[in-house]
Design an enzyme around this catalytic site. Structure first.
Site, PDB file in Angstrom:
ATOM      1  N   LYS A 133      -5.015   3.447  -3.816  1.00  0.00           N
ATOM      2  CA  LYS A 133      -4.443   2.889  -2.461  1.00  0.00           C
ATOM      3  C   LYS A 133      -5.380   2.963  -1.247  1.00  0.00           C
ATOM      4  CE  LYS A 133      -0.236   2.118  -4.026  1.00  0.00           C
ATOM      5  NZ  LYS A 133       0.117   0.430  -4.027  1.00  0.00           N
ATOM      6  N   SER A 143       0.927  -1.123  -0.091  1.00  0.00           N
ATOM      7  CA  SER A 143       0.162   0.058  -0.036  1.00  0.00           C
ATOM      8  C   SER A 143       0.958   1.162  -0.101  1.00  0.00           C
ATOM      9  CB  SER A 143      -1.082   0.034   1.157  1.00  0.00           C
ATOM     10  OG  SER A 143      -1.577   1.097   1.305  1.00  0.00           O
ATOM     11  N   TYR A 147      -4.255   8.270  -7.678  1.00  0.00           N
ATOM     12  CA  TYR A 147      -3.440   7.420  -7.097  1.00  0.00           C
ATOM     13  C   TYR A 147      -3.930   6.892  -5.586  1.00  0.00           C
ATOM     14  CZ  TYR A 147       0.609   6.066  -4.394  1.00  0.00           C
ATOM     15  OH  TYR A 147       1.615   5.166  -3.739  1.00  0.00           O
TER      16      TYR A 147
END
Length: 271
Positions: free
Chosen positions: A150, A132, A146
């Site tokens: 995550k 992660s 992004y």
């Protein structure tokens, strides 16, 4: 009995450092990457299989898992490491790039995990480790896509933690901070559109601050050591911050209200 790890994204950075560390520790390593024909260092190591796996190519996932099982007879640990970061104003990012961001960081991780799970289930256990990021718990400007991926990796891993425990499989999250890899180069995909004039001062301020923040990050070996600990500590612990920066920032986020923490991020980026 020699244990085996399959690693995605082994051509550089965290994946390469992890492949080398596990090899040094006597493990069999299935080091996968999109272009294995370009690899020279890992292919020279005993008990390391370098093979092609592109997380956007279903056939390559199936083939890599099969090749690893044929070579070593077992997979004990899967490290989902492959990924990249798409940044920029959302208005400027084409939808095909947005889809690629989720395909690589989320869908590819899920598909690779699904390909390995039947073997782990039949063999009675194992570990799935997902890379992660601090970016799965905190956000930085212009990282909508992004950070979305995550945060998704954090959530899906926590949920999988419950169900895979029933078949003896541990799910673990390794959360690096700023890492000295080529993420800011090859893996940092920034999109801008100069015609969107209203965003340009914000974009320029971000890029200046981002370049300064990227200096002096942790070495990939620091993250590799955290992955090794997660793979071998024989606990059901879920989250592993990797490195002092990640540990400090995540603790700070957990102890701070939204307005205060986000205000601190704005100040750090000069916004």
């Amino acid at each position: 009995m020699t244990r085996t790890i399959l690693i995605t994204g082994s051509s550089s950075g965290i994946g390469r450092a992890t492949a080398k560390l596990f090899h040094e520790q006597g493990w069999n390593v299935i080091a996968t990457m999109r272009s294995p024909e370009k690899e020279t260092e890992l292919t020279a190591l005993e008990n390391v299989l370098v093979t092609r796996l592109d997380v956007q190519d279903s056939a390559s996932i199936t083939s890599a898992v099969g090749a690893g099982l044929e070579r070593f007879g077992r997979i004990d640990v899967l490290l989902n490491n492959a990924g990249y970061g798409a940044f920029g104003p959302l208005e400027a990012v084409p939808m095909e790039k947005a889809r690629r961001q989720f395909d690589v960081n989320v869908m590819g991780l899920l598909e690779t995990t699904k390909a390995v799970l039947p073997h782990l289930r039949v063999s009675g256990g194992g570990t799935v480790i997902n890379i992660s990021s601090i970016g799965g718990k905190v956000t930085f400007p212009l990282g909508t896509l992004y950070h979305g991926t995550k945060f998704a990796v954090e959530g899906l891993s926590e949920a999988l933690h419950y169900e895979l425990a029933t078949i003896g499989v541990n799910v673990k999250l390794v959360e690096p901070g700023i890492v000295d890899t080529d993420f800011a180069g090859r893996s940092f995909d920034f999109t801008n559109d100069d015609s969107l004039t209203e965003y340009q001062e914000f974009v320029n301020t971000f890029l200046t601050a981002q370049a300064q923040l990227a200096v002096g990050g942790d070495k990939p070996e620091v993250v590799a050591e955290t992955v090794y600990r997660a793979a071998t500590d024989e606990t059901d612990r879920l989250r592993y911050p990797a490195g002092p920066y990640a540990t400090e920032l995540l603790a700070q986020r957990a102890a701070t209200d939204d307005a205060t923490f986000i205000g601190g991020i704005k100040a750090q980026f000069g916004l």
